[in-house]
Design a protein around this motif. Sequence first.
Motif, PDB file in Angstrom:
ATOM      1  N   ILE A   1       0.874  -7.125 -10.264  1.00  0.00           N
ATOM      2  CA  ILE A   1       0.683  -6.094 -11.235  1.00  0.00           C
ATOM      3  C   ILE A   1       0.861  -4.395 -11.022  1.00  0.00           C
ATOM      4  N   ALA A   2       0.044  -4.188  -9.987  1.00  0.00           N
ATOM      5  CA  ALA A   2       0.610  -2.474  -9.178  1.00  0.00           C
ATOM      6  C   ALA A   2       1.248  -2.566  -8.100  1.00  0.00           C
ATOM      7  N   PHE A   3       1.755  -1.266  -7.368  1.00  0.00           N
ATOM      8  CA  PHE A   3       1.931  -1.421  -6.091  1.00  0.00           C
ATOM      9  C   PHE A   3       1.591   0.071  -5.948  1.00  0.00           C
ATOM     10  N   GLY A   4       1.654   0.122  -4.147  1.00  0.00           N
ATOM     11  CA  GLY A   4       1.399   1.360  -3.446  1.00  0.00           C
ATOM     12  C   GLY A   4       0.063   2.081  -3.796  1.00  0.00           C
ATOM     13  N   TRP A   5      -1.044   1.382  -3.280  1.00  0.00           N
ATOM     14  CA  TRP A   5      -2.816   1.233  -3.730  1.00  0.00           C
ATOM     15  C   TRP A   5      -3.130   2.616  -2.507  1.00  0.00           C
ATOM     16  N   SER A   6      -3.888   3.247  -2.724  1.00  0.00           N
ATOM     17  CA  SER A   6      -4.154   3.460  -0.955  1.00  0.00           C
ATOM     18  C   SER A   6      -5.609   1.956  -0.593  1.00  0.00           C
TER      19      SER A   6
ATOM     20  N   ARG B   1       0.606  -1.537   0.307  1.00  0.00           N
ATOM     21  CA  ARG B   1      -0.113   0.161  -0.304  1.00  0.00           C
ATOM     22  C   ARG B   1       0.693   0.884   0.264  1.00  0.00           C
ATOM     23  N   ARG B   2       0.445   2.366  -0.136  1.00  0.00           N
ATOM     24  CA  ARG B   2       0.439   4.007  -0.036  1.00  0.00           C
ATOM     25  C   ARG B   2       1.440   3.796   1.130  1.00  0.00           C
ATOM     26  N   PRO B   3       2.589   4.261   1.751  1.00  0.00           N
ATOM     27  CA  PRO B   3       2.743   3.652   3.396  1.00  0.00           C
ATOM     28  C   PRO B   3       3.148   5.920   3.640  1.00  0.00           C
ATOM     29  N   ASP B   4       2.382   5.895   4.050  1.00  0.00           N
ATOM     30  CA  ASP B   4       2.221   7.635   5.443  1.00  0.00           C
ATOM     31  C   ASP B   4       2.977   7.302   6.406  1.00  0.00           C
ATOM     32  N   THR B   5       4.424   8.116   6.598  1.00  0.00           N
ATOM     33  CA  THR B   5       5.390   8.136   7.762  1.00  0.00           C
ATOM     34  C   THR B   5       4.659   9.174   9.017  1.00  0.00           C
ATOM     35  N   SER B   6       3.660  10.556   8.872  1.00  0.00           N
ATOM     36  CA  SER B   6       3.267  11.426   8.812  1.00  0.00           C
ATOM     37  C   SER B   6       2.558  10.717  10.375  1.00  0.00           C
ATOM     38  N   ALA B   7       1.536   9.338   9.899  1.00  0.00           N
ATOM     39  CA  ALA B   7       0.683   8.533  10.212  1.00  0.00           C
ATOM     40  C   ALA B   7       1.171   7.606  11.243  1.00  0.00           C
ATOM     41  N   GLY B   8       1.949   7.047  10.984  1.00  0.00           N
ATOM     42  CA  GLY B   8       3.338   5.823  11.342  1.00  0.00           C
ATOM     43  C   GLY B   8       2.740   4.877  10.368  1.00  0.00           C
ATOM     44  N   MET B   9       1.914   4.510   9.244  1.00  0.00           N
ATOM     45  CA  MET B   9       1.888   3.859   8.736  1.00  0.00           C
ATOM     46  C   MET B   9       2.786   3.197   7.133  1.00  0.00           C
TER      47      MET B   9
END
Length: 447
Positions: free
Chosen positions: A395-400, A190-198
Amino acid sequence: MQESIALNMLIATSDDGLSLDEFVICLKEFAMKEGLPGVAAFILRLVDEFLQVLRMKVPKSNRSRCPHCGGQELAVKHVEPRQMTTSIGEVKFSWRRLICLSCRKTHVPLRDYLKLERWQSKTGELARVAVETFCEQSYRRGTAHFSTIGVNPVARSTGQRWIMETQSAQCDQKCEDVAAIMADATGYKRRPDTSAGMDNAGEVRVSIGLKRNGQWVPLGAHTQETWDQIADQIGVCVGQDQHKPELAVVDGGRGMAEAFSKVANSVQRCEWHLVSQLRYALYDDKVKKPGQQEYLDKLAALLHVQVPTAEIETIKPEERAELEKKLIGLAGEMDELIGTLERNDHPQAAGYLRASQAHTFRWLAFWLKTGFRCPRTTSYLERLMREIGRRLKKIAFGWSEKGAAQMTRILIRKIVNPQEWEDYWKKALRLDGNVKILFRSVCPAAT
């Protein structure tokens, strides 16, 4: 309304010969860019004129009324140009906007006749082509694919928006005839979010149901909810109390058995996962691979129970009694295997089997009680998860998280019940047989 239309085309070919491939490609480009959109626009103009003539020539008592106040005194306010994106290209036409002389409100007869929404800019059939294309390949490749097959191009960002907006992904319909439930999960990037610790380690959780008539139905796909929350949502869909499913088959993930015990009368551990995950428990007990096989073979042999293929009602009482006796014996054999593991100082493996024991032979007890052949493994769901993993992982990466869940819902609804998928689009596109087009002839134009 019925019209016969003559299509006037100019075709120029070289006297030195031509390539049939070039001819077909040229004819296809003409049909998709100018021919078919032009024919569609011309027919829509005829329909708009037909509605106008019908309003003016019929007796006043039968004329169309204002949809707002019911008044019959209508006048043309102005003619508006329109452009509709379709799978055959951009269809440019115009329609008349009428004004009611009583309430001064306006409406568009052709829009009502075509059953279009206000400000609708694309057809539903193009949306279906986009949904089915993007669930099979990436957005980037899907966009290029449209141009290759001659469909009106769709931008990648537009395709992503259409996927998120489509109602074809809805899986939470009421279904109170579900006898069994299956649930499983798979990871995706998935699409990481460092500010949310994800981080980028996402997980999509899928659940499907088996109806008593043997038909599979999708129950949902989630990326943000816990198994307890998912079970609560499924309980609303499949019903509770007397409508509660008899069995839930799970792969043994953390919290799954406890969550689905609220939805189904009993929970069955997937036998394949039970054997496979015992290997990891033995690894935790420092048992090397050669030493693991003995325990794995014993567990697999213990789980290998054959039941008669005949209907439960036709089984002789003595055969039924023998199966019931065997069910009791299986519990004893499981206790004996757990005791062997404990004596050999394998506490992790013994604890794993003891925790799973209560959910191991529920399928057999269920069959003896109802005669319904419920799966004892999640093999059907595993095949479905393979297709989901192919789209989400390979096929893909970086999903929301919302995007991954939406794409998974589309996949399971399309794969699990293809007839229901066709019926949905038939209803959504209003395919009621109200249009027929017959090809009559081709002849030279008069000079």
